[in-house]
Design a protein around this motif. Structure first.
Motif, mmCIF file in Angstrom:
data_model
loop_
_atom_site.group_PDB
_atom_site.id
_atom_site.type_symbol
_atom_site.label_atom_id
_atom_site.label_comp_id
_atom_site.label_asym_id
_atom_site.label_seq_id
_atom_site.Cartn_x
_atom_site.Cartn_y
_atom_site.Cartn_z
ATOM 1 N N ALA A 55 43.669 44.033 31.229
ATOM 2 C CA ALA A 55 44.200 44.328 31.494
ATOM 3 C C ALA A 55 44.615 44.937 32.904
ATOM 4 C CB ALA A 55 44.309 46.194 31.004
ATOM 5 N N TYR A 56 43.044 44.917 33.666
ATOM 6 C CA TYR A 56 42.815 44.969 35.593
ATOM 7 C C TYR A 56 43.357 43.265 35.670
ATOM 8 C CZ TYR A 56 39.852 48.717 34.268
ATOM 9 O OH TYR A 56 39.574 50.000 33.772
ATOM 10 N N ARG A 57 42.909 42.264 34.598
ATOM 11 C CA ARG A 57 43.148 41.396 35.355
ATOM 12 C C ARG A 57 45.112 40.857 35.434
ATOM 13 N NH1 ARG A 57 39.650 39.391 31.631
ATOM 14 N NH2 ARG A 57 40.869 39.123 29.712
ATOM 15 N N LYS A 58 45.370 41.486 34.572
ATOM 16 C CA LYS A 58 47.096 41.642 34.791
ATOM 17 C C LYS A 58 47.434 42.171 36.318
ATOM 18 C CE LYS A 58 51.182 43.087 31.679
ATOM 19 N NZ LYS A 58 52.113 43.294 30.310
ATOM 20 N N LEU A 59 46.872 43.967 35.974
ATOM 21 C CA LEU A 59 47.487 44.204 37.068
ATOM 22 C C LEU A 59 46.278 43.593 38.885
ATOM 23 C CD1 LEU A 59 47.725 47.105 39.088
ATOM 24 C CD2 LEU A 59 46.032 47.815 38.463
ATOM 25 N N VAL A 60 46.100 42.607 39.125
ATOM 26 C CA VAL A 60 45.533 42.311 39.594
ATOM 27 C C VAL A 60 45.848 40.800 40.279
ATOM 28 C CG1 VAL A 60 43.610 39.935 40.479
ATOM 29 C CG2 VAL A 60 43.062 42.634 39.689
ATOM 30 N N VAL A 61 46.539 40.300 38.909
ATOM 31 C CA VAL A 61 47.830 39.258 39.582
ATOM 32 C C VAL A 61 49.225 39.762 39.543
ATOM 33 C CG1 VAL A 61 49.446 37.542 38.082
ATOM 34 C CG2 VAL A 61 46.939 37.834 37.216
ATOM 35 N N ARG A 62 49.327 40.946 39.302
ATOM 36 C CA ARG A 62 51.056 41.669 39.757
ATOM 37 C C ARG A 62 50.860 41.586 41.303
ATOM 38 N NH1 ARG A 62 50.898 45.260 35.538
ATOM 39 N NH2 ARG A 62 50.494 46.610 36.538
ATOM 40 N N GLU A 63 49.485 41.412 41.550
ATOM 41 C CA GLU A 63 48.895 42.563 42.827
ATOM 42 C C GLU A 63 49.282 41.549 44.178
ATOM 43 O OE1 GLU A 63 49.402 45.738 44.973
ATOM 44 O OE2 GLU A 63 49.260 46.798 42.952
ATOM 45 N N GLY A 64 49.139 40.151 43.450
ATOM 46 C CA GLY A 64 49.426 38.711 44.034
ATOM 47 C C GLY A 64 48.670 38.189 44.462
ATOM 48 N N ALA A 65 46.683 38.548 43.908
ATOM 49 C CA ALA A 65 45.566 37.545 44.610
ATOM 50 C C ALA A 65 46.028 36.825 44.415
ATOM 51 C CB ALA A 65 45.073 38.927 43.114
ATOM 52 N N ILE A 66 46.299 35.457 43.851
ATOM 53 C CA ILE A 66 45.805 34.296 43.368
ATOM 54 C C ILE A 66 46.322 33.258 44.580
ATOM 55 C CG2 ILE A 66 46.886 32.237 42.300
ATOM 56 C CD1 ILE A 66 47.233 33.791 39.468
ATOM 57 N N PRO A 67 47.868 33.861 45.181
ATOM 58 C CA PRO A 67 47.573 32.898 46.373
ATOM 59 C C PRO A 67 46.017 33.051 47.019
ATOM 60 C CG PRO A 67 49.584 33.442 46.160
ATOM 61 C CD PRO A 67 48.806 33.939 45.206
ATOM 62 N N PRO A 68 45.814 34.185 47.309
ATOM 63 C CA PRO A 68 44.649 34.187 49.004
ATOM 64 C C PRO A 68 43.690 34.138 48.465
ATOM 65 C CG PRO A 68 45.666 36.611 47.836
ATOM 66 C CD PRO A 68 46.654 35.661 47.794
ATOM 67 N N LEU A 69 43.348 33.848 46.809
ATOM 68 C CA LEU A 69 42.310 33.871 46.562
ATOM 69 C C LEU A 69 42.517 31.962 46.498
ATOM 70 C CD1 LEU A 69 42.134 35.402 43.079
ATOM 71 C CD2 LEU A 69 40.485 35.666 44.892
#
Length: 351
Positions: free
Chosen positions: A300-314
């Motif tokens: 659930a937390y991983r889904k939230l992090v993805v929804r916040e747009g974390a992948i491009p800056p990572l």
């Protein structure tokens, strides 16, 4: 993959970028500027104390006399003696040892409970100065200083609260004392200082909390005391001057399940994602490591992090970092791109 553990912020010496000698000389307000409550109370006697202390080579007999005056029935005599002792201990490691060995610790600790707030303030600063010598930390703790310092954290003058936080930091470095300090009730007033103190007080509180949160029990106490909200507020405010410090304290909190739950509930994921996106390199790195803590065992937390747009800056971070950070960022990206699965092993993810 080699485990990466943040033991202290990378800009040390000392905790959070300031050596302990600097804490004493310019941080702890040895002699406040004119107009402050502490300065006005001392008046001409303070100036005399400074000049005499700067010029004189105090003999052991004079030091013992000053220590004897700490038990005087005259508040003015006590104040004069403690001010001279704290000044003697300000810059000289030899004087710190000499004063402690002459028997100053117990009467100075007694002053921490004196009804006169100025004597308390001078006493806590003297104790802080003595604690800058490692050999003095054990005797200070053995004299019962911790409970007095905790009480001052709750209801002392602003300067006394700040210096009490610094003294608690010093004592927390003793083996096994960090947990005892936590049990004594230090965490809630440190969180309160972090939330409502002056800029200097907030920095002192963050530094002390960073040291105390090395222990598992203290992390739970900090979360219960509400530490996550003020940390996130400071992290989200570049003008606070505390983004890095707050981020490192939060990272320690996130190693426990209750810390991760609190950070998510308080809106920490957007703050951390923004830090990875627009923060300094150091902020990006600690933000990424904190997101990794949050994501490692929760779909659930991983889904939230993805929804916040974390992948491009990572992805951007993985291309501009050291090998260790690159490996961590890539592990987090891979974790976020996988279909939701409840069976990810946390220990393996954090390797």
């Amino acid at each position: 993959m080699e485990m990466m553990v943040i033991e202290s912020p990378p800009e040390c010496p000392g905790y959070m970028g300031r050596s302990y000698s600097d804490y004493n000389s310019d941080r702890c307000g040895e002699f406040p500027l004119a107009g402050s409550p502490s300065a006005s109370a001392g008046g001409a006697s303070t100036l005399r104390c400074i000049l005499v202390s700067s010029a004189a080579d105090y003999s052991d007999e004079v030091v013992r006399g000053l220590i004897s005056d700490l038990d005087s029935p005259s508040v003015e005599s006590q104040r004069r003696a403690v001010m001279e002792l704290r000044h003697l201990a300000k810059h000289s490691p030899e004087n710190r040892l000499r004063i402690a060995r002459a028997g100053a610790v117990a009467p100075l600790v007694s002053l921490l409970s004196h009804p006169d707030p100025q004597l308390q303030e001078h006493g806590v600063t003297a104790i802080l100065n003595l604690s800058l010598c490692d050999e003095n930390k054990g005797p200070i703790a053995a004299a019962g200083a911790v409970r007095h310092l905790v009480r001052i954290l709750r209801c002392g003058t602003p300067a006394a609260r700040e210096n009490a936080a610094c003294a608690i930091l010093r004592l927390a470095q003793l083996d096994d004392l960090g947990a005892a300090i936590g049990r004594s009730g230090a965490i809630p007033p440190l969180v309160a200082l972090l939330e409502t103190g002056s800029s200097r007080g907030k920095k002192d509180a963050a530094t002390a909390l960073f040291a105390l949160l090395a222990g598992k029990e203290n992390k739970a106490r900090a979360v219960e005391a509400g530490v996550v909200r003020p940390l996130l507020d400071l992290m989200a405010d570049p003008e606070s001057g505390m983004v890095d410090k707050a981020a490192f304290v939060l990272h320690r909190v996130l190693s426990e399940p209750e810390g991760r739950a609190s950070a998510v509930a308080e809106g920490g994921v957007p703050v951390l994602v923004e830090m990875v996106e627009v923060g300094s390199q150091r902020q990006k790195e600690v933000g990424m490591l904190s997101l990794l803590e949050i994501c490692a065992d929760s779909a659930a937390y991983r889904k939230l992090v993805v929804r916040e747009g974390a992948i491009p800056p990572l992805v951007a971070l993985s291309q501009s970092s050291s090998r260790k950070i690159k490996d961590k960022a890539e592990a987090l990206i891979e974790m976020l791109r996988q279909p939701p699965t409840p069976g990810i092993n946390r220990a393996k993810a954090m390797e």
